[in-house]
Scaffold this motif. Structure first.
Motif, mmCIF file in Angstrom:
data_model
loop_
_atom_site.group_PDB
_atom_site.id
_atom_site.type_symbol
_atom_site.label_atom_id
_atom_site.label_comp_id
_atom_site.label_asym_id
_atom_site.label_seq_id
_atom_site.Cartn_x
_atom_site.Cartn_y
_atom_site.Cartn_z
ATOM 1 N N ALA A 1 0.982 -0.712 0.262
ATOM 2 C CA ALA A 1 0.055 -0.357 -0.386
ATOM 3 C C ALA A 1 0.845 1.176 -0.054
ATOM 4 O O ALA A 1 1.643 1.325 0.855
ATOM 5 C CB ALA A 1 -1.618 -0.379 0.720
ATOM 6 N N ALA A 2 0.420 2.450 -0.798
ATOM 7 C CA ALA A 2 0.877 3.592 -0.808
ATOM 8 C C ALA A 2 0.405 4.480 -0.794
ATOM 9 O O ALA A 2 -0.700 4.363 -1.167
ATOM 10 C CB ALA A 2 2.173 3.190 -2.428
ATOM 11 N N PHE A 3 1.145 5.721 -0.477
ATOM 12 C CA PHE A 3 0.319 6.725 0.254
ATOM 13 C C PHE A 3 1.348 7.855 -0.489
ATOM 14 O O PHE A 3 1.961 7.962 0.057
ATOM 15 C CB PHE A 3 0.151 7.012 1.682
ATOM 16 C CG PHE A 3 -1.327 6.071 2.401
ATOM 17 C CD1 PHE A 3 -2.150 6.347 2.266
ATOM 18 C CD2 PHE A 3 -0.541 5.404 2.523
ATOM 19 C CE1 PHE A 3 -3.404 6.102 2.843
ATOM 20 C CE2 PHE A 3 -1.779 4.029 3.364
ATOM 21 C CZ PHE A 3 -3.545 4.416 3.698
ATOM 22 N N VAL A 4 1.119 8.636 -1.446
ATOM 23 C CA VAL A 4 1.280 9.764 -1.911
ATOM 24 C C VAL A 4 0.250 10.804 -1.811
ATOM 25 O O VAL A 4 -0.554 10.904 -2.335
ATOM 26 C CB VAL A 4 1.532 9.239 -3.625
ATOM 27 C CG1 VAL A 4 0.995 8.899 -4.620
ATOM 28 C CG2 VAL A 4 2.471 10.953 -4.167
ATOM 29 N N ARG A 5 0.719 12.144 -1.583
ATOM 30 C CA ARG A 5 -0.257 13.042 -0.837
ATOM 31 C C ARG A 5 -1.332 12.546 -0.815
ATOM 32 O O ARG A 5 -1.469 11.691 0.787
ATOM 33 C CB ARG A 5 -0.013 14.436 -2.338
ATOM 34 C CG ARG A 5 1.187 14.969 -2.623
ATOM 35 C CD ARG A 5 1.186 15.457 -3.802
ATOM 36 N NE ARG A 5 0.751 14.524 -5.516
ATOM 37 C CZ ARG A 5 1.921 14.034 -6.093
ATOM 38 N NH1 ARG A 5 2.611 14.139 -5.154
ATOM 39 N NH2 ARG A 5 0.985 13.704 -7.374
ATOM 40 N N ASN A 6 -2.526 12.864 -1.623
ATOM 41 C CA ASN A 6 -4.336 12.813 -1.184
ATOM 42 C C ASN A 6 -4.497 11.276 -1.412
ATOM 43 O O ASN A 6 -5.365 11.161 -1.975
ATOM 44 C CB ASN A 6 -5.500 13.533 -0.965
ATOM 45 C CG ASN A 6 -5.541 14.220 -2.470
ATOM 46 O OD1 ASN A 6 -4.517 13.783 -3.032
ATOM 47 N ND2 ASN A 6 -6.447 14.583 -2.808
ATOM 48 N N VAL A 7 -3.913 10.496 -2.268
ATOM 49 C CA VAL A 7 -3.745 9.097 -2.717
ATOM 50 C C VAL A 7 -3.087 7.912 -2.201
ATOM 51 O O VAL A 7 -2.386 7.979 -1.972
ATOM 52 C CB VAL A 7 -3.179 10.063 -4.450
ATOM 53 C CG1 VAL A 7 -3.542 8.120 -5.312
ATOM 54 C CG2 VAL A 7 -4.387 10.784 -5.198
ATOM 55 N N VAL A 8 -4.598 7.049 -2.240
ATOM 56 C CA VAL A 8 -3.911 5.757 -2.070
ATOM 57 C C VAL A 8 -4.106 4.635 -3.351
ATOM 58 O O VAL A 8 -4.266 4.635 -3.843
ATOM 59 C CB VAL A 8 -4.816 5.394 -0.658
ATOM 60 C CG1 VAL A 8 -6.448 4.999 -1.117
ATOM 61 C CG2 VAL A 8 -3.949 3.741 -0.077
ATOM 62 N N ILE A 9 -3.042 3.606 -3.785
ATOM 63 C CA ILE A 9 -2.565 3.358 -4.313
ATOM 64 C C ILE A 9 -2.249 1.408 -3.309
ATOM 65 O O ILE A 9 -1.173 2.021 -2.814
ATOM 66 C CB ILE A 9 -1.438 3.645 -5.869
ATOM 67 C CG1 ILE A 9 -1.586 4.783 -5.740
ATOM 68 C CG2 ILE A 9 -0.927 2.424 -6.612
ATOM 69 C CD1 ILE A 9 -0.301 4.689 -6.332
ATOM 70 N N VAL A 10 -2.513 0.444 -3.464
ATOM 71 C CA VAL A 10 -3.125 -1.021 -3.170
ATOM 72 C C VAL A 10 -3.252 -1.569 -3.675
ATOM 73 O O VAL A 10 -4.749 -1.855 -4.355
ATOM 74 C CB VAL A 10 -3.797 -0.822 -1.752
ATOM 75 C CG1 VAL A 10 -5.189 -0.805 -2.639
ATOM 76 C CG2 VAL A 10 -3.383 -1.774 -0.776
ATOM 77 N N GLY A 11 -2.481 -3.262 -3.919
ATOM 78 C CA GLY A 11 -2.866 -3.824 -4.631
ATOM 79 C C GLY A 11 -1.205 -4.688 -4.284
ATOM 80 O O GLY A 11 -1.052 -4.647 -3.731
ATOM 81 N N ASP A 12 -0.941 -6.097 -5.125
ATOM 82 C CA ASP A 12 0.329 -6.534 -5.619
ATOM 83 C C ASP A 12 1.584 -5.615 -5.827
ATOM 84 O O ASP A 12 0.898 -4.034 -6.532
ATOM 85 C CB ASP A 12 -0.205 -8.230 -6.721
ATOM 86 C CG ASP A 12 0.401 -7.464 -8.017
ATOM 87 O OD1 ASP A 12 1.868 -6.891 -8.185
ATOM 88 O OD2 ASP A 12 -0.597 -6.092 -8.422
ATOM 89 N N ARG A 13 2.034 -5.773 -5.312
ATOM 90 C CA ARG A 13 3.068 -4.923 -5.137
ATOM 91 C C ARG A 13 3.873 -4.430 -6.230
ATOM 92 O O ARG A 13 4.157 -3.237 -6.387
ATOM 93 C CB ARG A 13 4.760 -5.678 -3.809
ATOM 94 C CG ARG A 13 5.917 -5.345 -3.805
ATOM 95 C CD ARG A 13 7.176 -5.730 -3.680
ATOM 96 N NE ARG A 13 7.567 -6.740 -4.017
ATOM 97 C CZ ARG A 13 7.866 -6.600 -5.354
ATOM 98 N NH1 ARG A 13 8.507 -5.664 -5.964
ATOM 99 N NH2 ARG A 13 8.344 -8.503 -6.408
ATOM 100 N N GLU A 14 3.787 -5.132 -7.181
ATOM 101 C CA GLU A 14 4.820 -4.931 -8.581
ATOM 102 C C GLU A 14 3.787 -4.239 -9.153
ATOM 103 O O GLU A 14 4.214 -2.155 -10.233
ATOM 104 C CB GLU A 14 4.789 -6.676 -9.607
ATOM 105 C CG GLU A 14 5.290 -5.755 -10.926
ATOM 106 C CD GLU A 14 5.031 -7.092 -12.337
ATOM 107 O OE1 GLU A 14 5.683 -6.575 -13.124
ATOM 108 O OE2 GLU A 14 5.493 -8.405 -11.284
ATOM 109 N N SER A 15 2.512 -3.937 -8.863
ATOM 110 C CA SER A 15 1.968 -2.687 -10.006
ATOM 111 C C SER A 15 1.193 -1.729 -9.121
ATOM 112 O O SER A 15 1.092 -0.681 -9.505
ATOM 113 C CB SER A 15 0.286 -3.665 -9.371
ATOM 114 O OG SER A 15 0.154 -4.784 -10.394
#
Length: 351
Positions: free
Chosen positions: A246-260
């Motif tokens: 899971a990644a948080f950058v500013r006000n956005v979250v991106i979550v899923g398999d690590r490579e994606s």
């Protein structure tokens, strides 16, 4: 059979109404059209239940549950269905309309509504993907509850309780353990991206409304107690097995398999999509819009109609919208070959 032939002859003699009088499907500009009556919906629902049950896993109990409950839900939620295919400048346009009982249509029109807003999540969608879906919902949590309660009400009490118990795990491919909590903690616009045909490399991208609730909704294997890894301007947390992140950058979250997740982070705000159907995607006001391609379908269609002249993969693009209203559900797809091409493809001998 003989009785069906007699019914057709009765229409010809003027003793019964012709389907040509149905303005929903008949018209001079249609490449093809179809209609499924309530009796037909019941028959197709049984086939759909069996088909989905085979793909629901190897557990016999799970297969049995799907084969029994799904047809019941479809029979009670869909009264009739219509299909029309027309030619457009972008390809073949297929429209499928599923008429719902009035009480369900009212619920759909009030709870599954587009917000019409755009967020900061879109720039993180990579240019290359198998498919990407954008959900635009005025209230994602309420829309989720509406679909869940509809499924529960259209089956028996025990089955409804089982559906509720397992509903939270439906977003597990995106490293989400609690679907409702996740939807309550993100913004109106949610993107899901699939990078492979099998759906093993996927990612969800959304803006954050409540970071603390969001973290609790994600896979327990992601340890937010530890220090994050810095990737550019983003904070990245990996699972103990390093398979999801899971990644948080500013006000956005991106979550899923690590490579994606890392692929989406690498995109950042540096790109604009040049996909041939991107304008359809950005202009859509539907609650759900999917853009993608089906590699190999063109070759399989060619196999059926003639002889394959090349082994080079040819991507067949498609764009699909879903809308909910008082009448039920409308599904519109623009593609290179249309539903007719999909039907032809089923006759291909290729595995």
């Amino acid at each position: 059979d003989e009785s069906s032939i007699e019914k057709c002859l009765a229409v010809r003699r003027g003793e019964a109404d012709s389907i040509a009088g149905n303005s929903k499907i008949a018209g001079p500009d249609r490449l093809a059209f179809g209609y499924i009556s309530p009796d037909g919906v019941a028959q197709i629902a049984n086939l759909a239940g069996l088909s989905l049950a085979k793909r629901a896993g190897e557990e016999v109990e799970v297969q049995s549950f799907v084969a029994r409950v799904l047809p019941e839900i479809l029979r009670n939620a869909v009264r009739e269905a219509t299909w029309t295919a027309t030619a457009s400048e972008r390809g073949v346009e297929d429209r499928l309309t599923f008429a719902a009982p009035p009480e369900l249509g009212i619920v759909f029109s009030e709870t599954i509504v587009p917000s019409g807003t755009r967020s900061d999540a879109a720039p993180f969608v990579p240019r290359e993907f198998a498919s990407v879906t954008r959900y635009d919902l005025r209230d994602p949590q309420i829309a989720w509850r509406s679909l869940l309660l509809t499924a529960q009400k259209t089956t028996d009490a025990v089955s409804g309780d089982i559906i509720a118990a397992f509903s939270g795990s439906l977003l597990e491919p995106y490293a989400v353990d609690d679907a409702e909590a996740f939807l309550a903690s993100v913004g109106n616009e949610i993107f899901t991206v699939r990078f492979d045909v099998d759906g093993e490399r996927v990612v969800a991208i959304a803006t954050v409304k409540n970071a603390e609730t969001l973290r609790r909704s994600l896979a327990k294997e992601i340890n937010f107690a530890g220090q994050p890894e810095l990737v550019g301007n983003a904070e990245l947390w990996r699972s103990t097995e390093d398979d999801v992140a899971a990644a948080f950058v500013r006000n956005v979250v991106i979550v899923g398999d690590r490579e994606s997740v890392l692929k989406a982070l690498a995109v950042g705000e540096q790109q604009k999509s040049d996909h041939p159907m991107a304008s359809l995607f950005t202009e859509s006001n539907a609650v759900s819009a999917t853009l993608g391609n089906e590699a190999g379908s063109a070759l399989r269609i060619a196999d059926v109609l003639s002889e394959r002249k090349t082994e080079t993969p040819i991507a067949a693009n498609f764009f699909t919208e879903m809308r909910f209203n008082q009448n039920g559900i409308e599904r519109r797809t623009v593609s290179d070959f249309g539903l007719i091409g999909t039907l032809i493809e089923q006759f291909s001998t290729e595995d």
